[in-house]
Design a protein around this motif. Structure first.
Motif, short mmCIF file in Angstrom:
data_model
loop_
_atom_site.label_atom_id
_atom_site.label_comp_id
_atom_site.label_asym_id
_atom_site.label_seq_id
_atom_site.Cartn_x
_atom_site.Cartn_y
_atom_site.Cartn_z
N ASN A 33 74.78 47.53 12.73
CA ASN A 33 74.37 46.16 13.04
C ASN A 33 75.46 45.38 13.77
OD1 ASN A 33 71.93 46.66 11.81
ND2 ASN A 33 72.42 45.57 9.93
N ASN A 34 76.72 45.70 13.48
CA ASN A 34 77.82 45.02 14.15
C ASN A 34 77.83 45.24 15.66
OD1 ASN A 34 78.96 43.69 11.96
ND2 ASN A 34 80.27 45.42 11.41
N LYS A 35 77.15 46.28 16.10
CA LYS A 35 77.08 46.59 17.53
C LYS A 35 75.89 45.93 18.23
CE LYS A 35 79.09 51.16 16.64
NZ LYS A 35 78.84 52.63 16.68
N LEU A 36 75.08 45.22 17.45
CA LEU A 36 73.84 44.65 18.00
C LEU A 36 74.01 43.25 18.58
CD1 LEU A 36 71.28 45.74 15.25
CD2 LEU A 36 71.84 46.90 17.41
N GLY A 37 75.20 42.68 18.41
CA GLY A 37 75.40 41.31 18.90
C GLY A 37 74.87 40.28 17.93
N LYS A 40 72.54 40.59 14.68
CA LYS A 40 72.99 41.12 13.39
C LYS A 40 72.91 40.06 12.29
CE LYS A 40 77.96 40.13 13.59
NZ LYS A 40 79.32 40.71 13.57
N ARG A 41 72.77 38.80 12.67
CA ARG A 41 72.65 37.72 11.68
C ARG A 41 71.42 37.92 10.80
NH1 ARG A 41 70.21 36.00 16.26
NH2 ARG A 41 68.31 34.77 16.08
N MET A 42 70.51 38.79 11.22
CA MET A 42 69.29 39.02 10.44
C MET A 42 69.56 39.86 9.18
SD MET A 42 66.56 39.66 13.54
CE MET A 42 65.19 39.94 12.44
N GLN A 43 70.73 40.49 9.09
CA GLN A 43 71.02 41.30 7.92
C GLN A 43 71.52 40.41 6.78
OE1 GLN A 43 74.30 43.93 8.98
NE2 GLN A 43 75.76 42.56 8.03
N VAL A 44 71.38 40.91 5.55
CA VAL A 44 71.92 40.20 4.40
C VAL A 44 73.42 40.43 4.31
CG1 VAL A 44 69.78 40.31 3.08
CG2 VAL A 44 71.43 42.17 2.88
N ALA A 45 74.10 39.57 3.55
CA ALA A 45 75.54 39.71 3.34
C ALA A 45 75.81 40.76 2.27
CB ALA A 45 76.14 38.37 2.92
N ILE A 46 77.03 41.29 2.26
CA ILE A 46 77.41 42.28 1.26
C ILE A 46 77.25 41.70 -0.15
CG2 ILE A 46 79.33 43.62 0.33
CD1 ILE A 46 80.36 43.91 3.20
N SER A 47 77.64 40.44 -0.33
CA SER A 47 77.51 39.80 -1.65
C SER A 47 76.06 39.76 -2.10
CB SER A 47 78.09 38.38 -1.61
OG SER A 47 77.42 37.58 -0.65
N GLN A 48 75.14 39.62 -1.16
CA GLN A 48 73.72 39.61 -1.50
C GLN A 48 73.23 41.00 -1.89
OE1 GLN A 48 72.63 37.69 2.28
NE2 GLN A 48 71.70 36.05 1.07
N CYS A 49 73.77 42.03 -1.23
CA CYS A 49 73.44 43.41 -1.62
C CYS A 49 73.82 43.65 -3.07
CB CYS A 49 74.20 44.40 -0.73
SG CYS A 49 73.74 44.39 1.01
N HIS A 50 75.03 43.23 -3.45
CA HIS A 50 75.50 43.41 -4.82
C HIS A 50 74.66 42.59 -5.80
CE1 HIS A 50 78.64 45.72 -3.19
NE2 HIS A 50 79.55 44.78 -3.02
N THR A 69 62.45 43.45 6.90
CA THR A 69 63.31 44.59 6.59
C THR A 69 64.44 44.79 7.59
OG1 THR A 69 61.49 45.73 5.47
CG2 THR A 69 63.32 47.10 6.21
N PHE A 70 64.24 44.41 8.86
CA PHE A 70 65.24 44.60 9.92
C PHE A 70 65.66 46.08 9.95
CE2 PHE A 70 69.66 43.39 11.65
CZ PHE A 70 69.22 43.43 12.95
N THR A 71 66.96 46.37 9.90
CA THR A 71 67.41 47.77 9.97
C THR A 71 67.62 48.40 8.60
OG1 THR A 71 69.70 47.01 10.25
CG2 THR A 71 68.46 47.49 12.26
N GLY A 72 67.25 47.70 7.54
CA GLY A 72 67.14 48.35 6.25
C GLY A 72 68.23 48.12 5.23
N LEU A 73 69.18 47.21 5.47
CA LEU A 73 70.28 47.03 4.53
C LEU A 73 69.81 46.51 3.18
CD1 LEU A 73 73.29 47.19 3.90
CD2 LEU A 73 73.54 44.88 4.85
N SER A 74 69.00 45.46 3.17
CA SER A 74 68.53 44.92 1.89
C SER A 74 67.60 45.91 1.20
CB SER A 74 67.83 43.57 2.10
OG SER A 74 66.78 43.68 3.04
N LYS A 93 57.19 43.84 11.11
CA LYS A 93 56.30 44.05 12.26
C LYS A 93 56.99 44.74 13.42
CE LYS A 93 57.06 39.44 14.26
NZ LYS A 93 56.39 38.18 14.67
N ASN A 94 58.30 45.01 13.30
CA ASN A 94 59.05 45.57 14.41
C ASN A 94 59.15 47.09 14.27
OD1 ASN A 94 61.25 46.45 16.14
ND2 ASN A 94 61.81 44.28 16.34
N GLN A 95 58.43 47.81 15.12
CA GLN A 95 58.39 49.26 15.06
C GLN A 95 59.76 49.88 15.36
OE1 GLN A 95 55.28 51.08 14.52
NE2 GLN A 95 56.71 52.76 14.13
N GLU A 96 60.50 49.28 16.29
CA GLU A 96 61.78 49.85 16.71
C GLU A 96 62.83 49.77 15.58
OE1 GLU A 96 65.22 49.10 20.13
OE2 GLU A 96 63.20 48.29 20.40
N THR A 97 62.99 48.59 14.99
CA THR A 97 63.97 48.48 13.91
C THR A 97 63.52 49.23 12.67
OG1 THR A 97 63.00 46.35 13.21
CG2 THR A 97 64.91 46.27 14.70
#
Length: 216
Positions: A33-37, A40-50, A69-74, A93-97
């Motif tokens: 996600n860090n390479k997506l520009g 990447k704000r669409m991902q959850v934070a590490i603290s939220q994962c925990h 879901t975006f790229t699946g971190l949460s 709804k995003n088939q690519e991600t």
């Protein structure tokens, strides 16, 4: 009277270093996600994962619905915390991600717990029949938050948890001069939840803010 500690990036790193260690595939998603520009704000934070991990473990949660879901971190964070017979349905709804997320789920050997549905979330939500969830995580189109929330109340078990991300909206919710449609919508949504007698709720200042609602 105690005061809240302001969390700098350096302090957040310290917290992460002394908290639950990420699964290697969770870290791969972060690196991807860090390479997506800016997206990447669409991902959850590490603290939220925990936080999601802990909530699932201590609550005995087995059946989860994720909206967005975006790229699946949460989703992966949720699945890793679920028992072997736990299930997660992830809506996006995003088939690519979604394809990217599926690859990560398989790599983490969690794909047997996760079912993804690719279509507008409101359509998917209206198609669930006689299915109830222990927890629903909402992190999708902000303008539809109230609609997702109302649908979630129909699908959540009594005593279940509805968790909503981005409720502090980068801190803009308290800026009285900011009246763009997204900020106004989040403010109105937060007020709606506050006054909703069907739940009891708390806002946690993790990531971009998470509201945890317990259904009464």
């Amino acid at each position: 009277m105690g005061t809240n500690l302001e969390i700098s990036d350096k302090l957040q790193k310290y917290i992460n270093d002394f908290s639950l260690k990420l699964n290697p595939v969770q870290q791969e998603i972060l690196d991807y996600n860090n390479k997506l520009g800016d997206i990447k704000r669409m991902q959850v934070a590490i603290s939220q994962c925990h936080f999601l991990h802990l909530i699932i473990k201590i609550s005995g949660i087995k059946d989860v619905l994720e909206i967005g879901t975006f790229t699946g971190l949460s989703a992966l964070s949720i699945s890793l915390a679920l028992p072997n017979d736990g299930k997660l349905i992830a809506l996006d709804k995003n088939q690519e991600t979604n394809k990217v997320a599926l690859d990560f789920f398989k790599k983490a050997k969690q794909d047997h717990k996760i079912k993804t549905i690719i279509k507008p979330a409101l359509q998917s939500l209206s198609e669930f029949k006689d299915q109830k969830f222990d927890m629903i995580f909402i992190d999708a189109d902000k303008m539809n938050y109230k609609n997702y929330y109302e649908k979630s109340l129909e699908l959540i078990k009594k005593g279940g948890l509805i968790i909503i991300d981005n409720v502090l909206w980068h801190g803009e919710v308290i800026d009285e001069k900011n009246n763009d449609k997204f900020t106004i919508n989040i403010r109105e949504f937060n007020k709606f939840i506050l006054e909703d007698k069907r739940v009891e709720q708390l806002i946690f200042p993790l990531g971009d803010g998470m509201t945890v609602c317990r259904v009464l």
